[in-house]
Design a protein around this motif. Structure first.
Motif, PDB file in Angstrom:
ATOM      1  N   SER A   1       9.375  -7.899   8.863  1.00  0.00           N
ATOM      2  CA  SER A   1       8.944  -6.665   8.247  1.00  0.00           C
ATOM      3  C   SER A   1       7.714  -6.185   8.999  1.00  0.00           C
ATOM      4  O   SER A   1       6.865  -6.968   9.383  1.00  0.00           O
ATOM      5  CB  SER A   1       8.606  -6.897   6.774  1.00  0.00           C
ATOM      6  N   THR A   2       7.640  -4.880   9.208  1.00  0.00           N
ATOM      7  CA  THR A   2       6.485  -4.354   9.927  1.00  0.00           C
ATOM      8  C   THR A   2       5.225  -4.459   9.088  1.00  0.00           C
ATOM      9  O   THR A   2       4.136  -4.467   9.610  1.00  0.00           O
ATOM     10  CB  THR A   2       6.721  -2.881  10.338  1.00  0.00           C
ATOM     11  N   SER A   3       5.380  -4.555   7.765  1.00  0.00           N
ATOM     12  CA  SER A   3       4.229  -4.730   6.886  1.00  0.00           C
ATOM     13  C   SER A   3       4.698  -5.425   5.613  1.00  0.00           C
ATOM     14  O   SER A   3       5.603  -4.955   4.948  1.00  0.00           O
ATOM     15  CB  SER A   3       3.603  -3.380   6.545  1.00  0.00           C
TER      16      SER A   3
ATOM     17  N   ALA B   1       4.152  -3.173   2.251  1.00  0.00           N
ATOM     18  CA  ALA B   1       4.943  -1.965   2.014  1.00  0.00           C
ATOM     19  C   ALA B   1       6.429  -2.282   2.169  1.00  0.00           C
ATOM     20  O   ALA B   1       6.939  -2.341   3.270  1.00  0.00           O
ATOM     21  CB  ALA B   1       4.527  -0.872   2.996  1.00  0.00           C
TER      22      ALA B   1
ATOM     23  N   LYS C   1       9.008  -0.527   1.715  1.00  0.00           N
ATOM     24  CA  LYS C   1       9.842   0.564   2.221  1.00  0.00           C
ATOM     25  C   LYS C   1       9.896   0.610   3.742  1.00  0.00           C
ATOM     26  O   LYS C   1      10.673   1.343   4.306  1.00  0.00           O
ATOM     27  CB  LYS C   1       9.347   1.904   1.664  1.00  0.00           C
ATOM     28  N   ASN C   2       9.066  -0.183   4.406  1.00  0.00           N
ATOM     29  CA  ASN C   2       9.092  -0.222   5.865  1.00  0.00           C
ATOM     30  C   ASN C   2      10.395  -0.861   6.319  1.00  0.00           C
ATOM     31  O   ASN C   2      10.909  -1.779   5.686  1.00  0.00           O
ATOM     32  CB  ASN C   2       7.904  -1.011   6.417  1.00  0.00           C
TER      33      ASN C   2
ATOM     34  N   ALA D   1      15.633  -0.907  13.865  1.00  0.00           N
ATOM     35  CA  ALA D   1      15.047  -0.801  12.531  1.00  0.00           C
ATOM     36  C   ALA D   1      16.166  -0.622  11.517  1.00  0.00           C
ATOM     37  O   ALA D   1      17.006   0.261  11.667  1.00  0.00           O
ATOM     38  CB  ALA D   1      14.084   0.367  12.466  1.00  0.00           C
TER      39      ALA D   1
END
Length: 90
Positions: free
Chosen positions: A5-7, A10, A12-13, A23
């Motif tokens: 996960s990019t974050s 969050a 929703k990323n 992605a």
């Protein structure tokens, strides 16, 4: 790691494929992408000729000398495992 996960904060990323960087909006989408061939381990696992089989066996133990087979003395002292393997090999 397959999915990143990019974050973490969050949700929703998008999830990113660690092989090609694609992605994906959901884990399901990511795993479908990996199964289509981006991850060689997943693609290889699907092409396997091996079949998994589960057996539920019950027995009366009076004619057997334990559950675990003994290749050397199987004829003289039959075991449950030895008899099951003999039947499967036929």
């Amino acid at each position: 790691a397959i999915a990143m996960s990019t974050s973490e904060a969050a949700p929703k990323n998008p999830l990113l494929c660690s092989h090609c960087g694609l992605a994906c909006a959901s884990r399901n989408e990511l795993f479908r992408h990996l199964a289509k061939g981006c991850d060689p381990d997943v693609a290889r696992a699907k092409k396997s000729d091996k079949v998994r089989l589960a057996l539920a066996i019950s027995y009366l133990g009076t004619s057997y000398h334990g559950c675990v087979g003994n290749e050397k003395d199987e004829e003289q002292y039959p075991t449950v495992e030895g008899r099951v393997l003999r039947a499967v090999r036929k």
